[in-house]
Design a protein around this motif. Sequence first.
Motif, PDB file in Angstrom:
ATOM      1  N   SER A 262      54.721  74.042  86.530  1.00 35.95           N
ATOM      2  CA  SER A 262      54.414  74.501  87.919  1.00 35.95           C
ATOM      3  C   SER A 262      53.574  75.301  88.515  1.00 35.95           C
ATOM      4  O   SER A 262      53.364  75.863  89.488  1.00 35.95           O
ATOM      5  CB  SER A 262      55.997  75.017  88.373  1.00 35.95           C
ATOM      6  OG  SER A 262      56.770  73.653  88.078  1.00 35.95           O
TER       7      SER A 262
ATOM      8  N   LYS B 258      51.062  76.000  91.761  1.00 31.72           N
ATOM      9  CA  LYS B 258      51.399  74.912  92.732  1.00 31.72           C
ATOM     10  C   LYS B 258      52.110  75.546  93.680  1.00 31.72           C
ATOM     11  O   LYS B 258      52.937  76.961  93.647  1.00 31.72           O
ATOM     12  CB  LYS B 258      52.168  73.766  92.114  1.00 31.72           C
ATOM     13  CG  LYS B 258      51.579  73.050  91.072  1.00 31.72           C
ATOM     14  CD  LYS B 258      52.311  71.967  90.702  1.00 31.72           C
ATOM     15  CE  LYS B 258      51.720  70.973  89.644  1.00 31.72           C
ATOM     16  NZ  LYS B 258      52.748  69.962  89.131  1.00 31.72           N
TER      17      LYS B 258
ATOM     18  N   GLU C 155      55.109  71.527  97.134  1.00 31.28           N
ATOM     19  CA  GLU C 155      54.690  70.777  96.255  1.00 31.28           C
ATOM     20  C   GLU C 155      55.699  70.133  95.287  1.00 31.28           C
ATOM     21  O   GLU C 155      55.527  69.132  94.669  1.00 31.28           O
ATOM     22  CB  GLU C 155      53.532  70.711  95.461  1.00 31.28           C
ATOM     23  CG  GLU C 155      51.966  71.108  96.486  1.00 31.28           C
ATOM     24  CD  GLU C 155      51.187  71.489  95.574  1.00 31.28           C
ATOM     25  OE1 GLU C 155      50.416  70.838  94.679  1.00 31.28           O
ATOM     26  OE2 GLU C 155      50.447  72.719  96.037  1.00 31.28           O
TER      27      GLU C 155
END
Length: 328
Positions: free
Chosen positions: A37, A40, A44
């Motif tokens: 992750s 991001k 998202e």
Amino acid sequence: MEVAILGATGLVGQIFVRLLENHPWFKIERLVASERSKGKKYREIAEWVSDDTGDIEVESLEDFLKNPDVDLVFSALPSSIAGKVEEKLAEKIPVFSNASSHRYEDDVPILVPEVNADQLKLIEFQQEQRGWEGFIVTNPNCSTAILMLSLKVLSEFGLKKVNVATMQAISGAGFKGLSALQIFDNVIPYIEKEEWKIENESRKILGFDFEMSAITTRVPVSHGHTEAVFVELSEDISVEELRKAFDSFDPLKKLKLPSYAKPIVYKEIPQPKLHRKLGNGMTVTVGRLEKIGKKKFKYVTLGHNLVRGAAGGSILNAELSYRLGVIK
């Protein structure tokens, strides 16, 4: 106070984010998740975001640990990795953990503010023993957290024996816990380690020994754990006296904590679909109270497993610590 949420993209982590939106004391500053992750925007990844948190860039746990510059941390990390991470952070920063990694250590409180606020005294001992400036406070297993409020009331009448059978929501297993095929038209009468947790955490939280046995089951309910409880007391009281004790139980009311809700509400037939959101998910429902013998009662209790049983309980722990000056 600036806070970080570890495990922010998981089921409990996202509840932390939702509950901390617009919190008057704690401001979400950093969101931490896995390497996948990293970089991001939170919007998202997460199923629920606001405009404020959606634009926060998620960072990896490895990067966060290099410079954990916040006032406190909420941990929704898996227990498999939470232990060492939380200890490293607690050297400098208060950590409020939803993981089980440190619950059973003698100097770490398993805190339910309405039940055992006095166990915050362990923090000073914890810091002295470990040489930490910060500390670790845990909240219980979700089923234990829901059960504790009614057991605290019962303890005033001499709690001798507890038998409990849980009917636990599928969200308690996390995003990857159960497939639809496993739970549809089914009850799974086993949740690994859950029964041991309920039995042993309950005794540590209440601070005395009593006979206790639990059976835990997973049922096809989205959110909200329901528990059928059978108890034996030392005192022979009436249903009316016990019902009054449930109704009057409200030890945090005067502290004006932001996440405060009346801890117990009586409903004759508690149901997750109708009652799990009471008190913004922080209120536990008790009902079906009956006397079944001299000094013996049965009742049903339920609560929101992700709020009272997880993120909300941990936030309430932090609020109590802040109000009482444990967090400077």
